[in-house]
Design an enzyme around this catalytic site. Structure first.
Site, PDB file in Angstrom:
ATOM      1  N   GLY A 149      -0.403   4.860  -1.201  1.00 45.10           N
ATOM      2  CA  GLY A 149      -1.375   5.604  -0.407  1.00 45.10           C
ATOM      3  C   GLY A 149      -0.652   6.599   0.481  1.00 45.10           C
ATOM      4  O   GLY A 149       0.575   6.565   0.627  1.00 45.10           O
TER       5      GLY A 149
ATOM      6  N   ARG B 212       0.823  -3.431  -7.434  1.00 44.60           N
ATOM      7  CA  ARG B 212       0.169  -4.067  -8.582  1.00 44.60           C
ATOM      8  C   ARG B 212       0.780  -3.539  -9.883  1.00 44.60           C
ATOM      9  O   ARG B 212       1.190  -2.367  -9.934  1.00 44.60           O
ATOM     10  CB  ARG B 212      -1.329  -3.769  -8.558  1.00 44.60           C
ATOM     11  CG  ARG B 212      -2.068  -4.475  -7.450  1.00 44.60           C
ATOM     12  CD  ARG B 212      -3.493  -3.989  -7.343  1.00 44.60           C
ATOM     13  NE  ARG B 212      -3.558  -2.582  -6.929  1.00 44.60           N
ATOM     14  CZ  ARG B 212      -4.680  -1.938  -6.659  1.00 44.60           C
ATOM     15  NH1 ARG B 212      -5.836  -2.553  -6.779  1.00 44.60           N
ATOM     16  NH2 ARG B 212      -4.664  -0.669  -6.275  1.00 44.60           N
TER      17      ARG B 212
ATOM     18  N   GLY C  86       0.813  -1.214   0.000  1.00 41.76           N
ATOM     19  CA  GLY C  86       0.000   0.000   0.000  1.00 41.76           C
ATOM     20  C   GLY C  86       0.847   1.264   0.000  1.00 41.76           C
ATOM     21  O   GLY C  86       0.423   2.305   0.499  1.00 41.76           O
TER      22      GLY C  86
ATOM     23  N   ARG D  85      -7.976  -9.082  13.134  1.00 38.26           N
ATOM     24  CA  ARG D  85      -7.222  -9.342  14.378  1.00 38.26           C
ATOM     25  C   ARG D  85      -7.394 -10.798  14.831  1.00 38.26           C
ATOM     26  O   ARG D  85      -6.423 -11.468  15.174  1.00 38.26           O
ATOM     27  CB  ARG D  85      -7.703  -8.425  15.498  1.00 38.26           C
ATOM     28  CG  ARG D  85      -7.173  -7.021  15.472  1.00 38.26           C
ATOM     29  CD  ARG D  85      -7.517  -6.304  16.767  1.00 38.26           C
ATOM     30  NE  ARG D  85      -6.963  -4.965  16.815  1.00 38.26           N
ATOM     31  CZ  ARG D  85      -6.949  -4.201  17.896  1.00 38.26           C
ATOM     32  NH1 ARG D  85      -7.487  -4.647  19.024  1.00 38.26           N
ATOM     33  NH2 ARG D  85      -6.409  -2.987  17.873  1.00 38.26           N
TER      34      ARG D  85
ATOM     35  N   LYS E 114     -12.055  -4.869  10.916  1.00 29.00           N
ATOM     36  CA  LYS E 114     -10.698  -4.814  11.465  1.00 29.00           C
ATOM     37  C   LYS E 114     -10.538  -5.811  12.616  1.00 29.00           C
ATOM     38  O   LYS E 114      -9.491  -6.459  12.748  1.00 29.00           O
ATOM     39  CB  LYS E 114     -10.385  -3.388  11.928  1.00 29.00           C
ATOM     40  CG  LYS E 114     -10.297  -2.387  10.777  1.00 29.00           C
ATOM     41  CD  LYS E 114      -9.908  -0.998  11.253  1.00 29.00           C
ATOM     42  CE  LYS E 114      -9.767  -0.036  10.072  1.00 29.00           C
ATOM     43  NZ  LYS E 114      -9.310   1.298  10.494  1.00 29.00           N
TER      44      LYS E 114
ATOM     45  N   LEU F 263      -0.574   7.075   3.845  1.00 26.92           N
ATOM     46  CA  LEU F 263       0.153   6.502   4.976  1.00 26.92           C
ATOM     47  C   LEU F 263       1.229   5.529   4.507  1.00 26.92           C
ATOM     48  O   LEU F 263       2.354   5.534   5.026  1.00 26.92           O
ATOM     49  CB  LEU F 263      -0.808   5.791   5.934  1.00 26.92           C
ATOM     50  CG  LEU F 263      -0.128   5.084   7.110  1.00 26.92           C
ATOM     51  CD1 LEU F 263       0.608   6.087   8.003  1.00 26.92           C
ATOM     52  CD2 LEU F 263      -1.138   4.291   7.929  1.00 26.92           C
ATOM     53  N   GLY F 264       0.914   4.684   3.529  1.00 19.45           N
ATOM     54  CA  GLY F 264       1.874   3.708   3.040  1.00 19.45           C
ATOM     55  C   GLY F 264       3.152   4.359   2.538  1.00 19.45           C
ATOM     56  O   GLY F 264       4.264   3.858   2.767  1.00 19.45           O
TER      57      GLY F 264
END
Length: 312
Positions: A18, A40, A15, A141, A137, A20-21
């Site tokens: 993006g 990708r 990621g 976990r 999420k 944050l990535g």
């Protein structure tokens, strides 16, 4: 010995194009980790994403082609590292299942950080108003734990780029100068951390035994404020008192119900943080977690006050 150390510190980030990535990859490189980025093939035809990849490769990142839906590419990428960080967006959270399967299959990963980076999903209970945002999420976990994968969950609460630019005013693009809406009684505290700083804290956990199989919560001093406190800070900066309009919990819930999804999600998040207090209503240590600014006091970060200065 050096070869062994490098292998332990190597990180695969998924990621990276993006917001944050990209920051995670930069932080990993700045910390001298051998950094691998799985992207990708279609990414290279996007000029903006290609530019980000060029910046990362110029800094030493190794780009691998593959996807979360291609087990072969996942396994080959995972075999080259000791840690995996996933930063896909919230709509792709369940797409991490094949990644978890590949991590289990290779058996070489010493730390997995799944894509969370928000409120603790196990502590955020908002009666499905979030369309499964948090339950998905939590599902990831439970799968990570069931597979016995060494992990760290990052609960950074809100990114500073979200809500703070409007001073927590749904629909606004900049902080108000005349009147401000305060949700609830205005005394419940929320937490905001800049993406770049979330990335630095995250990378610090990768080979830290203190964070193994724990939640890393971020509540850095100067970034934990109630709505009333945020308004007071802003009023001091603009040297003006704002007219305050209070919206009760009941009225906010009605507004959430009246507003179609996904346009109501901003209000859902405000309700979770500033009315129910799900970011700060528990003690970190009592919850079995650890707090980032306590573990890593050397890390510098942007405070809310300094961020608001940029909006004047």
């Amino acid at each position: 010995m050096e070869e062994s150390k490098e292998a332990f510190n190597s990180i695969l980030i998924i990621g990276v194009t993006g917001r944050l990535g990209f920051e995670l990859a930069k932080a990993s490189l700045e910390a001298s980790h051998p950094t691998f980025c799985l992207v990708r093939p279609s990414t290279f035809s996007d000029s903006v994403k290609s530019r980000k990849l060029q910046i990362l490769t110029d800094s030493g990142a190794i780009v691998l082609q593959g996807s979360l839906h291609d087990e072969g590419s996942l396994v080959e990428a995972i075999k080259q590292v000791k840690a995996v960080i996933c930063a896909v967006n919230s709509k792709q959270v369940l797409d991490q299942k094949p990644l978890i399967s590949a991590i289990k299959k290779t058996g070489c990963i010493e730390r997995f950080i799944p894509s969370e980076f928000g409120l603790d999903p196990d502590k955020t209970h908002i009666s499905e108003m979030d369309q499964g945002f948090y339950s998905r999420k939590s599902e990831i976990r439970r799968l990570v734990e069931a597979e016995g994968i060494p992990h760290t969950y990052i609960s950074c609460n809100f990114f500073m780029s979200y809500l703070i630019p409007s001073l927590v005013q749904p629909g606004l693009k900049s902080p108000p100068r005349d009147k401000v809406t305060i949700f609830g009684d205005g005394n419940v505290k929320g937490v905001f951390v800049k993406e770049r700083d979330v990335a630095a804290f995250t990378i610090s956990t990768v080979d830290d035994p203190r964070t193994l199989n724990k939640v890393l919560y971020l509540r850095p001093p100067g970034n934990v404020y109630s709505m009333s406190e945020l308004v007071e800070i802003w009023e001091h900066k603009i040297k003006k008192q704002l007219e305050k309009i209070y919206v009760s919990e009941e009225d906010l819930l009605n507004k959430i119900k009246e507003t179609p999804y996904p346009n109501n999600m901003e209000m859902v998040f405000i309700y979770a943080a500033f009315v129910k207090g799900f970011q700060t209503c528990f003690e970190v240590e009592a919850a079995g977690g650890v707090e980032g600014s306590v573990l890593y006091p050397h890390l510098k970060y942007t405070t809310i006050s300094s961020y608001l200065d940029t909006l004047l």
